[in-house]
Every structure is written in structure tokens, then in C-alpha cells.
Write a protein that holds these residues in place. Structure first.
Motif, PDB file in Angstrom:
ATOM      1  N   PRO A 156       0.812  -1.235   0.000  1.00 34.03           N
ATOM      2  CA  PRO A 156       0.000   0.000   0.000  1.00 34.03           C
ATOM      3  C   PRO A 156       0.842   1.281   0.000  1.00 34.03           C
ATOM      4  O   PRO A 156       0.565   2.210  -0.765  1.00 34.03           O
ATOM      5  CB  PRO A 156      -0.834  -0.120   1.280  1.00 34.03           C
ATOM      6  N   LEU A 157       1.871   1.330   0.840  1.00 35.58           N
ATOM      7  CA  LEU A 157       2.700   2.535   0.892  1.00 35.58           C
ATOM      8  C   LEU A 157       3.520   2.693  -0.384  1.00 35.58           C
ATOM      9  O   LEU A 157       3.708   3.813  -0.874  1.00 35.58           O
ATOM     10  CB  LEU A 157       3.637   2.497   2.104  1.00 35.58           C
ATOM     11  N   TYR A 158       3.993   1.583  -0.942  1.00 39.49           N
ATOM     12  CA  TYR A 158       4.811   1.697  -2.143  1.00 39.49           C
ATOM     13  C   TYR A 158       3.974   2.153  -3.333  1.00 39.49           C
ATOM     14  O   TYR A 158       4.450   2.915  -4.181  1.00 39.49           O
ATOM     15  CB  TYR A 158       5.514   0.381  -2.456  1.00 39.49           C
ATOM     16  N   ASP A 159       2.720   1.709  -3.383  1.00 41.66           N
ATOM     17  CA  ASP A 159       1.832   2.201  -4.437  1.00 41.66           C
ATOM     18  C   ASP A 159       1.676   3.716  -4.338  1.00 41.66           C
ATOM     19  O   ASP A 159       1.694   4.421  -5.347  1.00 41.66           O
ATOM     20  CB  ASP A 159       0.467   1.519  -4.328  1.00 41.66           C
ATOM     21  N   TRP A 160       1.537   4.216  -3.110  1.00 44.85           N
ATOM     22  CA  TRP A 160       1.430   5.666  -2.889  1.00 44.85           C
ATOM     23  C   TRP A 160       2.706   6.379  -3.327  1.00 44.85           C
ATOM     24  O   TRP A 160       2.653   7.432  -3.975  1.00 44.85           O
ATOM     25  CB  TRP A 160       1.133   5.914  -1.409  1.00 44.85           C
ATOM     26  N   VAL A 161       3.851   5.797  -3.000  1.00 41.51           N
ATOM     27  CA  VAL A 161       5.127   6.383  -3.399  1.00 41.51           C
ATOM     28  C   VAL A 161       5.234   6.454  -4.914  1.00 41.51           C
ATOM     29  O   VAL A 161       5.632   7.477  -5.485  1.00 41.51           O
ATOM     30  CB  VAL A 161       6.303   5.561  -2.813  1.00 41.51           C
ATOM     31  N   LYS A 162       4.860   5.376  -5.597  1.00 41.48           N
ATOM     32  CA  LYS A 162       4.968   5.346  -7.058  1.00 41.48           C
ATOM     33  C   LYS A 162       4.051   6.358  -7.718  1.00 41.48           C
ATOM     34  O   LYS A 162       4.323   6.798  -8.834  1.00 41.48           O
ATOM     35  CB  LYS A 162       4.660   3.938  -7.578  1.00 41.48           C
ATOM     36  N   ARG A 163       2.986   6.744  -7.030  1.00 36.84           N
ATOM     37  CA  ARG A 163       2.076   7.761  -7.569  1.00 36.84           C
ATOM     38  C   ARG A 163       2.552   9.174  -7.253  1.00 36.84           C
ATOM     39  O   ARG A 163       1.855  10.147  -7.528  1.00 36.84           O
ATOM     40  CB  ARG A 163       0.664   7.536  -7.032  1.00 36.84           C
ATOM     41  N   GLY A 164       3.753   9.281  -6.662  1.00 38.75           N
ATOM     42  CA  GLY A 164       4.303  10.595  -6.369  1.00 38.75           C
ATOM     43  C   GLY A 164       4.012  11.092  -4.971  1.00 38.75           C
ATOM     44  O   GLY A 164       4.203  12.266  -4.680  1.00 38.75           O
ATOM     45  N   ALA A 165       3.532  10.195  -4.086  1.00 37.78           N
ATOM     46  CA  ALA A 165       3.220  10.548  -2.702  1.00 37.78           C
ATOM     47  C   ALA A 165       2.251  11.725  -2.611  1.00 37.78           C
ATOM     48  O   ALA A 165       2.529  12.726  -1.943  1.00 37.78           O
ATOM     49  CB  ALA A 165       4.505  10.838  -1.913  1.00 37.78           C
ATOM     50  N   PRO A 166       1.084  11.623  -3.266  1.00 35.77           N
ATOM     51  CA  PRO A 166       0.137  12.750  -3.247  1.00 35.77           C
ATOM     52  C   PRO A 166      -0.606  12.849  -1.924  1.00 35.77           C
ATOM     53  O   PRO A 166      -0.773  11.851  -1.210  1.00 35.77           O
ATOM     54  CB  PRO A 166      -0.838  12.387  -4.378  1.00 35.77           C
ATOM     55  N   ARG A 167      -1.065  14.019  -1.606  1.00 35.42           N
ATOM     56  CA  ARG A 167      -1.936  14.165  -0.444  1.00 35.42           C
ATOM     57  C   ARG A 167      -3.295  13.543  -0.765  1.00 35.42           C
ATOM     58  O   ARG A 167      -3.789  13.674  -1.891  1.00 35.42           O
ATOM     59  CB  ARG A 167      -2.102  15.636  -0.064  1.00 35.42           C
ATOM     60  N   PRO A 168      -3.897  12.865   0.196  1.00 37.03           N
ATOM     61  CA  PRO A 168      -5.216  12.269  -0.059  1.00 37.03           C
ATOM     62  C   PRO A 168      -6.214  13.322  -0.526  1.00 37.03           C
ATOM     63  O   PRO A 168      -6.273  14.426   0.008  1.00 37.03           O
ATOM     64  CB  PRO A 168      -5.605  11.705   1.309  1.00 37.03           C
ATOM     65  N   GLY A 169      -6.970  12.979  -1.541  1.00 38.02           N
ATOM     66  CA  GLY A 169      -7.973  13.897  -2.064  1.00 38.02           C
ATOM     67  C   GLY A 169      -7.447  14.894  -3.066  1.00 38.02           C
ATOM     68  O   GLY A 169      -8.226  15.654  -3.646  1.00 38.02           O
ATOM     69  N   ALA A 170      -6.133  14.908  -3.269  1.00 35.91           N
ATOM     70  CA  ALA A 170      -5.569  15.848  -4.234  1.00 35.91           C
ATOM     71  C   ALA A 170      -5.991  15.453  -5.643  1.00 35.91           C
ATOM     72  O   ALA A 170      -6.007  14.278  -5.995  1.00 35.91           O
ATOM     73  CB  ALA A 170      -4.047  15.873  -4.136  1.00 35.91           C
ATOM     74  N   VAL A 171      -6.329  16.436  -6.448  1.00 38.42           N
ATOM     75  CA  VAL A 171      -6.715  16.181  -7.827  1.00 38.42           C
ATOM     76  C   VAL A 171      -5.451  16.053  -8.664  1.00 38.42           C
ATOM     77  O   VAL A 171      -4.617  16.967  -8.682  1.00 38.42           O
ATOM     78  CB  VAL A 171      -7.587  17.333  -8.378  1.00 38.42           C
ATOM     79  N   PRO A 172      -5.255  14.910  -9.332  1.00 36.54           N
ATOM     80  CA  PRO A 172      -4.032  14.760 -10.121  1.00 36.54           C
ATOM     81  C   PRO A 172      -4.020  15.730 -11.289  1.00 36.54           C
ATOM     82  O   PRO A 172      -5.076  16.064 -11.843  1.00 36.54           O
ATOM     83  CB  PRO A 172      -4.114  13.300 -10.617  1.00 36.54           C
ATOM     84  N   PRO A 173      -2.850  16.219 -11.668  1.00 36.63           N
ATOM     85  CA  PRO A 173      -2.776  17.135 -12.812  1.00 36.63           C
ATOM     86  C   PRO A 173      -3.184  16.412 -14.082  1.00 36.63           C
ATOM     87  O   PRO A 173      -2.999  15.198 -14.197  1.00 36.63           O
ATOM     88  CB  PRO A 173      -1.292  17.535 -12.848  1.00 36.63           C
ATOM     89  N   PRO A 174      -3.778  17.125 -15.015  1.00 32.54           N
ATOM     90  CA  PRO A 174      -4.153  16.465 -16.264  1.00 32.54           C
ATOM     91  C   PRO A 174      -2.927  15.948 -16.997  1.00 32.54           C
ATOM     92  O   PRO A 174      -1.836  16.517 -16.891  1.00 32.54           O
ATOM     93  CB  PRO A 174      -4.832  17.591 -17.057  1.00 32.54           C
ATOM     94  N   ALA A 175      -3.117  14.833 -17.685  1.00 30.62           N
ATOM     95  CA  ALA A 175      -2.010  14.258 -18.439  1.00 30.62           C
ATOM     96  C   ALA A 175      -1.533  15.248 -19.502  1.00 30.62           C
ATOM     97  O   ALA A 175      -2.337  15.888 -20.178  1.00 30.62           O
ATOM     98  CB  ALA A 175      -2.453  12.956 -19.096  1.00 30.62           C
ATOM     99  N   GLN A 176      -0.241  15.372 -19.623  1.00 28.28           N
ATOM    100  CA  GLN A 176       0.333  16.306 -20.580  1.00 28.28           C
ATOM    101  C   GLN A 176       0.255  15.711 -21.983  1.00 28.28           C
ATOM    102  O   GLN A 176       0.646  14.560 -22.214  1.00 28.28           O
ATOM    103  CB  GLN A 176       1.786  16.610 -20.231  1.00 28.28           C
ATOM    104  N   VAL A 177      -0.291  16.458 -22.910  1.00 29.23           N
ATOM    105  CA  VAL A 177      -0.367  16.019 -24.301  1.00 29.23           C
ATOM    106  C   VAL A 177       0.892  16.499 -25.018  1.00 29.23           C
ATOM    107  O   VAL A 177       1.224  17.686 -24.982  1.00 29.23           O
ATOM    108  CB  VAL A 177      -1.630  16.583 -24.987  1.00 29.23           C
TER     109      VAL A 177
END
Length: 270
Positions: A156-177
């Protein structure tokens, strides 16, 4: 940030660990043992117990608690070795000098509290940012397993790390085209395929959509092929930018495509 300094929970005010000026970043750890949820007033007792067990481990030669910070399930950050002190938890002397270490009080799988609650993730993120601001930690965030043979910090923690360690509820930035200029030019320069045949490069549709938004290309002609109509539309875009003659040939160039991308949300690489 709820930070408890060493002296506030009964440790010597300063760690005897070796001093370092900065690190590449921060590595996240878990306990890797059984651990049960507890009242917040008991968390500092547990952190002191970790330090005692480390000091008792003569084979490892710890001079202090191994982690630079420890974060409980309630989100409180307990100062371990602290900023500008070499870690003792990352596996080797080289890895300890390269990155700080932050431990979440999380158990191994099936060993009690084995998935970090949101408050703890916020606290872990607080600890990372604290080590950046006070300890010159770089942008890197990894897990203990990165560069060392271990399962830490658990799935569980490593999955969070791989996602960039975001704060819970943070909206991820849109994918860059991203549009590759060289591939776009290749698509525009070959004999244009007929509509309905396989698309030569997906970025063509991105550019066509931008030309449509500029009123230069009909919606029915946005088909993923850089054919005659798209070349004509791109020539009109170049003309709008002030190009003329052979410079307005309908084949994308770096400057004109970058201008189009800036207006319509895509980045150009070549």
C-alpha cells in the motif's frame, strides 16, 4: 504540520548521527512487523521503543533511531535523526548518505494496521516537505526497496510512493499532451492516406483539433490524417502568424506548432 521535536518526547535534543548538507531525496519505510492501532497518546512511547531497539542492536551499530522522521497513524511527525543528519535505515552507507528516511507506523501485510490511513499519508507528506525545507532534500521520493533488496515499505505505501506521494484527495494534474514534431512532419510529408485507413501518427488528430478550434478546419475533416485539407488549414495558421511564400507551406515548423500548442494545451518535442 504536527511536528514533535526530539526533546519534546524525551530524546536528546540533537542526534549524534553524522551531519550531511543535503540529500537526493527521501525514502519511505514501514515497520515490516506486526503493529496494532493505538491511542495517540501512546504513539510517542512506541517511537521511543523503536529507538531503544535500534540502540540495542549491536550488530548494526546504530548511534540513534535509524529514521530521520517517524509518522504515526494520526498524522503526527516525530523527529528522529532529523534534517541534515545521515539516515541509518536505507540499507548501506551509500544509500544512507544519498536519501533521508521516513517511517510510517504501518505493519506488514496481515499484521494489524497494514494500510496507511489518510491522516498518516498527510503526515508522511508533511515529513517529506519538512526535510526538503529544513534539510535540503531533493525532489526524489522512493521506497526502501528502491536500490535495496527488501519488501519495505509494503504494497500500500509503495503504491502511494509510485504515484508521487500525493496528499489524499488531491486532484491529479491532467495528463500532458505531447506532439512529436518530427513524426508530425513525416505524417504531413508522405502521400496522404485516404480517410478511414489507419492513422499514421496519433498527434495529427491533436493538431487537427487545434486547427478546428481556430476555425481553420471543418469538424468532418478531423480524421487523424495530415492530408490535403489539413495542410491547407495549417498553411492558413502559418499565414495568420505572418508567414508567407515558401514559409507558409502547410508543413509544421517548431515555432508555428509551439504557438498552436500554447493556445490549445499541448507541448511540442522534436
Amino acid at each position: 504540520m504536527d511536528l514533535v521535536r526530539r526533546s519534546q518526547y524525551g530524546l536528546p535534543a540533537t542526534s549524534p548521527a553524522a551531519s550531511i548538507a543535503r540529500t537526493n531525496g527521501v525514502k519511505v519505510h514501514y515497520l515490516g512487523s506486526e503493529y496494532s492501532s493505538r491511542r495517540h497518546d501512546l504513539c510517542d512511547d512506541y517511537v521511543r521503543a523503536i529507538r531503544a531497539s535500534h540502540l540495542a542492536n549491536k550488530s548494526e551499530g546504530y548511534v540513534d533511531i535509524a529514521y530521520n522522521a517517524v509518522v504515526c497513524e494520526h498524522g503526527t511527525v516525530y523527529e528522529g535523526r532529523g534534517p541534515n543528519k545521515r539516515s541509518g535505515a536505507n540499507g548501506t552507507a551509500v544509500l544512507n548518505a544519498r536519501d533521508y528516511s521516513v517511517c510510517g507506523l504501518v505493519a506488514k501485510a496481515g499484521g494489524g494496521l497494514d494500510s496507511p490511513p489518510d491522516a498518516q499519508l498527510h503526515g508522511l507528506r508533511d515529513a517529506i516537505e519538512w526535510l526538503r525545507s529544513e534539510g535540503e532534500a531533493g525532489d526524489y521520493i522512493g521506497g526502501h526497496r528502491d536500490g535495496h533488496a527488501t519488501t519495505c515499505p509494503g504494497a500500500p505505501l509503495y503504491d502511494w510512493v509510485k504515484r508521487g506521494a500525493p496528499r489524499p484527495g488531491a486532484v491529479p494534474p491532467p495528463a500532458q499532451v505531447v506532439v512529436d514534431l518530427s513524426r508530425l512532419i513525416s505524417a504531413a510529408s508522405v502521400d496522404p492516406p485516404r480517410s478511414g485507413t489507419p492513422v499514421s501518427y496519433a498527434g495529427v488528430r491533436t493538431v487537427e483539433a487545434a486547427l478546428r478550434a481556430e476555425g481553420l478546419l471543418a469538424a468532418s475533416l478531423v480524421d487523424g490524417h495530415f492530408g490535403t485539407s489539413t495542410i491547407t488549414a495549417y498553411r492558413a495558421w502559418q499565414t495568420r502568424l505572418g508567414y508567407s511564400g515558401p514559409d507558409a507551406d502547410g508543413i509544421p515548423g517548431k515555432t508555428s506548432l509551439t504557438r498552436l500548442g500554447a493556445a490549445h494545451g499541448f507541448t511540442v518535442i522534436d
